[in-house]
Design a protein around this motif. Sequence first.
Motif, PDB file in Angstrom:
ATOM      1  N   UNK A 390       0.793  -1.414  -0.046  1.00 13.27           N
ATOM      2  CA  UNK A 390       0.212  -0.025  -0.067  1.00 13.27           C
ATOM      3  C   UNK A 390       1.000   1.114  -0.032  1.00 13.27           C
ATOM      4  N   UNK A 391       2.014   1.024   0.954  1.00 12.01           N
ATOM      5  CA  UNK A 391       3.050   2.216   0.784  1.00 12.01           C
ATOM      6  C   UNK A 391       3.577   2.430  -0.616  1.00 12.01           C
ATOM      7  N   UNK A 392       3.846   1.340  -1.187  1.00 10.44           N
ATOM      8  CA  UNK A 392       4.551   1.598  -2.379  1.00 10.44           C
ATOM      9  C   UNK A 392       3.501   2.215  -3.313  1.00 10.44           C
ATOM     10  N   UNK A 393       2.272   1.889  -3.434  1.00 10.17           N
ATOM     11  CA  UNK A 393       1.404   2.573  -4.256  1.00 10.17           C
ATOM     12  C   UNK A 393       1.356   3.842  -4.079  1.00 10.17           C
ATOM     13  N   UNK A 394       1.606   4.442  -2.904  1.00  7.41           N
ATOM     14  CA  UNK A 394       1.501   5.808  -2.509  1.00  7.41           C
ATOM     15  C   UNK A 394       2.636   6.371  -3.060  1.00  7.41           C
ATOM     16  N   UNK A 395       3.992   5.742  -2.882  1.00  5.72           N
ATOM     17  CA  UNK A 395       5.137   6.320  -3.487  1.00  5.72           C
ATOM     18  C   UNK A 395       5.263   6.419  -5.011  1.00  5.72           C
ATOM     19  N   UNK A 396       4.497   5.272  -5.806  1.00 10.50           N
ATOM     20  CA  UNK A 396       4.470   5.528  -7.298  1.00 10.50           C
ATOM     21  C   UNK A 396       3.592   6.664  -7.458  1.00 10.50           C
ATOM     22  N   UNK A 397       2.542   6.844  -6.951  1.00 13.29           N
ATOM     23  CA  UNK A 397       1.374   7.767  -7.336  1.00 13.29           C
ATOM     24  C   UNK A 397       2.200   9.219  -7.256  1.00 13.29           C
ATOM     25  N   UNK A 398       3.134   9.393  -6.064  1.00 10.61           N
ATOM     26  CA  UNK A 398       3.624  10.562  -5.697  1.00 10.61           C
ATOM     27  C   UNK A 398       4.639  11.182  -7.121  1.00 10.61           C
ATOM     28  N   UNK A 399       5.045  10.024  -7.878  1.00  8.23           N
ATOM     29  CA  UNK A 399       5.849  10.592  -9.058  1.00  8.23           C
ATOM     30  C   UNK A 399       5.037  11.032 -10.371  1.00  8.23           C
ATOM     31  N   UNK A 468      12.476  33.160 -14.689  1.00  2.00           N
ATOM     32  CA  UNK A 468      11.800  32.801 -13.538  1.00  2.00           C
ATOM     33  C   UNK A 468      13.017  32.263 -12.700  1.00  2.00           C
ATOM     34  N   UNK A 469      12.469  32.147 -11.365  1.00  2.00           N
ATOM     35  CA  UNK A 469      13.271  31.850 -10.267  1.00  2.00           C
ATOM     36  C   UNK A 469      12.530  30.488  -9.885  1.00  2.00           C
ATOM     37  N   UNK A 470      13.389  29.500  -9.486  1.00  2.00           N
ATOM     38  CA  UNK A 470      12.851  28.128  -9.204  1.00  2.00           C
ATOM     39  C   UNK A 470      13.629  27.738  -7.764  1.00  2.00           C
ATOM     40  N   UNK A 471      12.689  26.663  -6.879  1.00  2.00           N
ATOM     41  CA  UNK A 471      13.398  26.211  -5.707  1.00  2.00           C
ATOM     42  C   UNK A 471      13.365  24.848  -5.952  1.00  2.00           C
ATOM     43  N   UNK A 472      14.182  23.825  -5.737  1.00  2.00           N
ATOM     44  CA  UNK A 472      13.930  22.754  -5.750  1.00  2.00           C
ATOM     45  C   UNK A 472      13.495  22.168  -4.310  1.00  2.00           C
ATOM     46  N   UNK A 473      12.475  21.293  -4.474  1.00  2.33           N
ATOM     47  CA  UNK A 473      11.798  20.826  -3.070  1.00  2.33           C
ATOM     48  C   UNK A 473      12.222  19.331  -2.763  1.00  2.33           C
ATOM     49  N   UNK A 474      12.782  18.537  -3.918  1.00  3.65           N
ATOM     50  CA  UNK A 474      13.127  17.217  -3.463  1.00  3.65           C
ATOM     51  C   UNK A 474      14.339  16.876  -4.258  1.00  3.65           C
ATOM     52  N   UNK A 507      11.751  15.415  -9.593  1.00  2.00           N
ATOM     53  CA  UNK A 507      11.952  16.517  -8.476  1.00  2.00           C
ATOM     54  C   UNK A 507      10.722  17.413  -8.712  1.00  2.00           C
ATOM     55  N   UNK A 508      10.283  17.879  -7.473  1.00  2.00           N
ATOM     56  CA  UNK A 508       9.373  18.931  -7.413  1.00  2.00           C
ATOM     57  C   UNK A 508       9.975  20.398  -7.418  1.00  2.00           C
ATOM     58  N   UNK A 509       9.410  21.418  -8.150  1.00  2.00           N
ATOM     59  CA  UNK A 509      10.020  22.745  -8.225  1.00  2.00           C
ATOM     60  C   UNK A 509       9.004  23.690  -7.951  1.00  2.00           C
ATOM     61  N   UNK A 510       9.185  24.763  -6.964  1.00  2.00           N
ATOM     62  CA  UNK A 510       8.487  25.838  -6.535  1.00  2.00           C
ATOM     63  C   UNK A 510       8.909  27.009  -7.489  1.00  2.00           C
ATOM     64  N   UNK A 511       8.195  27.729  -8.398  1.00  2.00           N
ATOM     65  CA  UNK A 511       8.691  28.700  -9.347  1.00  2.00           C
ATOM     66  C   UNK A 511       8.051  30.031  -9.262  1.00  2.00           C
ATOM     67  N   UNK A 512       8.521  30.942  -9.211  1.00  2.00           N
ATOM     68  CA  UNK A 512       7.889  32.639  -9.707  1.00  2.00           C
ATOM     69  C   UNK A 512       8.574  33.101 -10.978  1.00  2.00           C
ATOM     70  N   UNK A 513       7.534  33.796 -11.544  1.00  2.00           N
ATOM     71  CA  UNK A 513       7.940  34.591 -12.561  1.00  2.00           C
ATOM     72  C   UNK A 513       8.773  35.673 -12.357  1.00  2.00           C
ATOM     73  N   UNK A 514       9.557  35.956 -13.637  1.00  2.00           N
ATOM     74  CA  UNK A 514      10.708  37.220 -13.406  1.00  2.00           C
ATOM     75  C   UNK A 514      10.171  38.331 -14.292  1.00  2.00           C
ATOM     76  N   UNK A 515      10.488  39.471 -14.050  1.00  2.00           N
ATOM     77  CA  UNK A 515      10.278  40.742 -14.865  1.00  2.00           C
ATOM     78  C   UNK A 515       8.702  40.807 -15.290  1.00  2.00           C
ATOM     79  N   UNK A 516       8.028  40.714 -14.083  1.00  2.00           N
ATOM     80  CA  UNK A 516       6.542  41.158 -14.011  1.00  2.00           C
ATOM     81  C   UNK A 516       6.515  41.965 -12.941  1.00  2.00           C
TER      82      UNK A 516
END
Length: 568
Positions: A390-399, A468-474, A507-516
């Motif tokens: 069950x946990x593995x199914x959740x891990x697969x879904x997260x990708x 843009x500017x990005x931050x790596x979350x994973x 990897x998940x990214x958090x992003x923000x636009x630049x020059x706006x």
Amino acid sequence: MPNHESTEKTIVQRLINKTGNPLEWRWADKVLIFIGLQVVAFGPLLLFFCLAIRFPEILANCLNPSALTYVLKINISFFLLFGIYALFAFLLRKRSPNSKWLAYSFAVIISVHTFIFMAGIGYATNPITFLSILSHAIIGLLLFDIYLSLLILCTWGLMFVIQISGELFGLLEYAPYLIEPPFMDGKIDNYWLILNMGEGIFTVLVMFILSAYTINRWHKREAQVIELSDLLKKMFGRYLSVEVMNSLIENPSALELGGGRRKVTIMMTDLRGFTALSERLEPERVVQMLNSYFEIMVDVVFKYNGTIIEIIGDALLVIFGAPQEMPDRARRAVACAIDMQNAMVKANQENRARGLPEIEMGIGLNEAEVIVGNIGSSKRSKYAVVGRGVNMAGRIESYAVGGQILISESVKQKAGEVIRIDGQKEVMPKGAEAPLTIYEVGGIAGHYNLALEGRDPAPAALALQIPLRYTVLEGKDVGRKGVEGFIIKLSKNSAEIICSGPVEILANLKMNLGDVDEKLSTRDFYGKAIRLSEANTQTYVVRFTSVPPEVDGYLQALRKHAVKPGER
């Protein structure tokens, strides 16, 4: 005044509670009941014959006095045999309580005993003869099984054939216990009448009591089944399809507390970016959107006989293969996942009609052996599934990104070659000891013949790069903040981004636009790096997972009006 009916019912109920239901007793105990009935039925007759020998004046005129001694010897022999069987039954109560040979052989013995007596007084002269056949067969059916009842009837039939054949060839005499017919000049012998009335009333009474008791038990069980069906519908009606519900009703033991190991295909679904989305909407609107979404998804799950284990916020946990066995569970789960993704078109149509934002769903599938069953206490329990699978199914879904279906190697092997694989990745889930290969499903052939619809079109090249500017979350680069990048291609749900450094795939990214303007630049949007672009090693294809309406409007305007000539 005391309620006699209630008191009587209480006494009977206490007796049943103390001794148990006779119909559910062990076979050795039922043989003892059969012996007791035979002794009670023929005991008074033997006593009457003993008294008749001592006091001849009470003997019916139609009976043959010289035959009484012969009758007594035969019945005493049978009664001794009954005693031996009773002894065997007591000995077998603990060693082999459900011994069938004891019951079957005794059925033959009492059939022969009863027939010999009835043949002696005339099987055609005495109406009790055929009533005895019926009573023995019914008692055998109620207490034991159909085979013992048929054995009694066959034994009677064989004895009839022997008796009639013997009479035809002059070897046997008809009704040797009688010296004259019991019916003379329209009158019946009083002793004969009393004898037959007593025996007939006893036989009918025993049959009535057993039949009434059995029918009453059936009615109670029918009421219990109805109550259980209502309970099932209340407990599982929202989580199981009609087919699975019927399976549980036919096999109520599946609802008992406890679980067992079962191989199942596990499905985990989740809405992408829903947490951020729910923070922007009013709670009532969030609930409205979720209810509409689940209404559609649950119908699809039931269509493929999936079992909904739990609804956790915006996520669904579904299994295929329990409580109902499913040999094709992996294929059924893949087909269900494709159908669910295609049904998102309808869900988003309803969202747009209500003025709600569109949503996307990711799905992960895993085939594993788990513990499944009712878990909890006698007061509160639920049908649940437990295990690493069950946990593995959740891990697969997260990708998975929105609109994507990812499956494990075990699902791929179980489903076979009918599924269409559009890609594969090697990942290292948290807690895993070795890398895991996951596969992206695009369709399934054969019986289901389904394919994912409405795939994201190819991104269009932009005339001007969007900073843009990005931050790596994973991943290894987690925590890197404000790293610069540029969007060079854009589609409705994804973009190609030039990054300043390497980024781990998935990897998940958090992003923000630049020059706006400041209001737009502070709005976070999220995505997942799904693969490297074919352009160069620093360019990644990023699938958007959560985009605020303001940012989405800005990006889609650029996609329509700021593309390179010939790229629209």
